[in-house]
Motif scaffolding. Structure first.
Motif, mmCIF file in Angstrom:
data_model
loop_
_atom_site.group_PDB
_atom_site.id
_atom_site.type_symbol
_atom_site.label_atom_id
_atom_site.label_comp_id
_atom_site.label_asym_id
_atom_site.label_seq_id
_atom_site.Cartn_x
_atom_site.Cartn_y
_atom_site.Cartn_z
ATOM 1 N N THR A 1 -5.622 12.121 2.326
ATOM 2 C CA THR A 1 -5.131 11.418 3.510
ATOM 3 C C THR A 1 -6.084 10.287 3.901
ATOM 4 O OG1 THR A 1 -4.162 13.498 4.227
ATOM 5 C CG2 THR A 1 -4.319 11.774 5.889
ATOM 6 N N LEU A 2 -7.380 10.567 3.848
ATOM 7 C CA LEU A 2 -8.355 9.536 4.238
ATOM 8 C C LEU A 2 -8.422 8.419 3.196
ATOM 9 C CD1 LEU A 2 -10.993 11.956 5.764
ATOM 10 C CD2 LEU A 2 -9.674 10.215 6.992
ATOM 11 N N LEU A 3 -8.310 8.783 1.915
ATOM 12 C CA LEU A 3 -8.289 7.740 0.870
ATOM 13 C C LEU A 3 -7.055 6.855 1.032
ATOM 14 C CD1 LEU A 3 -9.497 9.664 -2.332
ATOM 15 C CD2 LEU A 3 -10.737 7.894 -1.075
ATOM 16 N N ASP A 4 -5.962 7.483 1.417
ATOM 17 C CA ASP A 4 -4.726 6.720 1.628
ATOM 18 C C ASP A 4 -4.935 5.619 2.665
ATOM 19 O OD1 ASP A 4 -1.901 6.172 1.422
ATOM 20 O OD2 ASP A 4 -1.675 7.177 3.351
ATOM 21 N N ARG A 5 -5.698 5.942 3.717
ATOM 22 C CA ARG A 5 -5.984 4.950 4.769
ATOM 23 C C ARG A 5 -6.794 3.775 4.225
ATOM 24 N NH1 ARG A 5 -3.173 5.078 9.587
ATOM 25 N NH2 ARG A 5 -1.987 6.980 9.273
ATOM 26 N N LEU A 6 -7.429 4.004 3.076
ATOM 27 C CA LEU A 6 -8.177 2.915 2.430
ATOM 28 C C LEU A 6 -7.314 2.217 1.375
ATOM 29 C CD1 LEU A 6 -11.552 4.864 1.910
ATOM 30 C CD2 LEU A 6 -11.009 3.217 3.717
ATOM 31 N N GLY A 7 -6.043 2.616 1.313
ATOM 32 C CA GLY A 7 -5.121 1.985 0.357
ATOM 33 C C GLY A 7 -5.119 2.640 -1.008
ATOM 34 N N PRO B 1 5.315 -6.026 -9.645
ATOM 35 C CA PRO B 1 5.253 -6.608 -8.294
ATOM 36 C C PRO B 1 4.621 -5.673 -7.266
ATOM 37 C CG PRO B 1 7.395 -7.006 -9.304
ATOM 38 C CD PRO B 1 6.657 -6.104 -10.238
ATOM 39 N N ILE B 2 4.849 -4.382 -7.383
ATOM 40 C CA ILE B 2 4.362 -3.452 -6.353
ATOM 41 C C ILE B 2 2.836 -3.448 -6.256
ATOM 42 C CG2 ILE B 2 4.097 -1.311 -7.695
ATOM 43 C CD1 ILE B 2 5.638 0.140 -5.461
ATOM 44 N N LEU B 3 2.171 -3.816 -7.369
ATOM 45 C CA LEU B 3 0.707 -3.737 -7.372
ATOM 46 C C LEU B 3 0.069 -4.791 -6.474
ATOM 47 C CD1 LEU B 3 -0.013 -3.015 -11.151
ATOM 48 C CD2 LEU B 3 0.144 -1.387 -9.261
ATOM 49 N N SER B 4 0.859 -5.777 -6.070
ATOM 50 C CA SER B 4 0.252 -6.792 -5.199
ATOM 51 C C SER B 4 0.552 -6.530 -3.720
ATOM 52 C CB SER B 4 0.717 -8.188 -5.613
ATOM 53 O OG SER B 4 2.112 -8.224 -5.592
ATOM 54 N N ARG B 5 1.142 -5.397 -3.407
ATOM 55 C CA ARG B 5 1.394 -5.121 -1.988
ATOM 56 C C ARG B 5 0.159 -4.489 -1.347
ATOM 57 N NH1 ARG B 5 5.179 -0.517 0.199
ATOM 58 N NH2 ARG B 5 3.692 -0.831 1.883
ATOM 59 N N THR B 6 0.174 -4.431 -0.036
ATOM 60 C CA THR B 6 -0.921 -3.787 0.672
ATOM 61 C C THR B 6 -0.408 -2.508 1.334
ATOM 62 O OG1 THR B 6 -0.422 -5.117 2.606
ATOM 63 C CG2 THR B 6 -2.175 -5.933 1.158
#
Ligand code: PLP
Length: 404
Positions: free
Chosen positions: A348-354, A12-17
């Motif tokens: 950190t910047l990649l995190d902002r892209l999810g 289920p977690i893979l479908s979160r944003t």
């Protein structure tokens, strides 16, 4: 072939944003996500079985005990151990390694005895041996590696002396992804009369591991890295060694009889399992192993090998990309730096892209020193990752690179 879209529905977690972007989870070497079956096994057990194991005559206790001991048999089969007595439940790889360092150390190591550890070990497979060095005066020797990140086998062979008692080696490096030749290394160690401990934290989740085939004396792994829960792990040990080793901790469950004059200990494996075990975790781990079996370990390994090859190719095209670990046999872990971008900024910047990757020293500071860096970025794959996610990572890195 894997039907990835169907498999992803199990998690289920893979479908979160994250930040309004679809989650791209590439931190699987740190911990994997859990399929519904594992989480439901835990809630079901708490809702309808929960009772302390081994001691109860009542129905629930017997049912919980049965699940716990079936889980042990499941693990035994999964790594092809000879007997259930060889499977000890722990909190995870780290506790398993500390158990061996303490107990094998007590039984078999004296001042001046040598333990070999490789330069690419996780801190969990270094620090317990250093603590043993403090307590007992053992000698730690370091097995070096080549610039590609492969064990330097010639030097390894020459490190042995009549005082070498134990070799501690990661099956797969959590930084370089190198698959170490543990079978060959074990055979060499045994010709010198030394025992071998294989840290399987990064191998058991990704490939078939057969302790009888490797012929190792100990193997460790963690449930949470193979789609199971946190707080449960395994130590496999050869029965005749475990028999000679003293308990690691004292308390309930591990005793045969206690009086103030003298206490005798339980038989294996209970001698090493003081206190109430994580019986819900062990059952959920067994469900995770069944999940992996259900998909097929060889199919998972082939899928992850494809992803790793693809990611290595695509990432190599990024200007300024430096990949650490280019061993001929490499599992689903890619550590890297890009130009002089600090990995923390990149992460950190990649995190902002999810996109979730790992940055830092990856609990392997001696390896960082060997590679001449303080830290690295790391992407690591699991059975549910896709080529599209690799593309997202590559595009994300390129975007960050252009910002700098
Ligand atoms: N060994 C290796 C190779 C690892 O990758 C890890 C975790 O990242 C460990 C040991 C420690 O595992 P745990 O934190 O589950 O005890």
């Amino acid at each position: 072939m894997l039907n990835i879209e169907e498999i992803r529905k199990d998690f289920p977690i893979l479908s979160r944003t994250v930040y309004n972007r679809p989650l791209v989870y590439l931190d699987n070497a740190a911990t994997t996500q859990k399929p519904r079956a594992v989480v439901e096994a835990m809630t079901d057990e708490y809702y309808s079985v929960n009772a302390n194991v081994h001691r109860g005559v009542h129905y629930l206790s017997q049912q919980a005990t049965e699940l716990h001991e079936q889980a042990r048999a499941n693990v035994q089969e999964f790594i092809n151990a000879r007997s259930e007595a060889e499977i000890i439940f722990t909190r995870g790889t780290t506790e398993s390694l500390n158990l061996v360092a303490f107990s094998f150390g007590e039984a078999f190591l004296k001042e001046g005895d040598e333990v070999l550890v490789s330069v690419m070990e996780h801190h969990s497979n270094i620090v317990p041996w250093q603590m043993l060095r403090e307590r007992k005066g053992i000698v730690l020797k370091v097995i070096p590696m080549t610039d590609e990140g492969e064990i330097d086998l010639e030097t390894y062979k020459n490190l042995f002396s009549p005082r070498t008692r134990l070799v501690c080696i990661a099956h797969v490096s959590n930084v370089l992804g190198t698959v170490n030749p543990v079978k060959e290394m074990t055979a060499i160690a045994h010709t010198h009369g030394a025992k071998v401990l294989v840290d399987g934290a990064q191998s058991v989740p990704h490939r078939r591991v057969d302790v009888q085939d490797i012929d190792c004396d100990f193997l460790t792994f963690s449930g949470h890295k193979i789609y199971g829960p946190t707080g449960i792990g395994v130590l496999y040990g050869r029965e005749e060694l475990l028999e000679k080793m003293p308990p690691y901790q004292g308390g309930g469950e591990m005793i045969a009889r206690v009086s103030f004059e003298k206490t005798t200990y339980e038989r294996l494996p209970f001698k090493f399992e003081a206190g109430t075990p994580d019986f819900v975790g062990s059952h959920a781990l067994a469900v995770a192993l069944d999940y992996v079996r259900g998909i097929g370990q060889d199919i998972i390994a082939a899928h992850e090998a494809d992803l790793t090859r693809y990611a290595m190719e695509q990432m190599s095209l990024i200007p300024g990309m430096k990949i650490y670990g280019t061993a001929r046999e490499k599992d689903a872990v890619i550590s890297f730096n890009v130009g002089d971008i600090h990995p923390l900024d990149l992460g950190t910047l990649l995190d902002r892209l999810g996109i979730a990757i790992r940055t830092g020293h990856h609990c392997a500071q001696p390896l960082m020193a060997r590679c001449g860096v303080e830290s690295m970025a790391r992407a690591s794959f699991a059975l549910y990752n896709t080529r599209a996610e690799v593309d997202a990572l590559v595009a994300g890195i390129d975007r960050v690179r252009k910002m700098f």
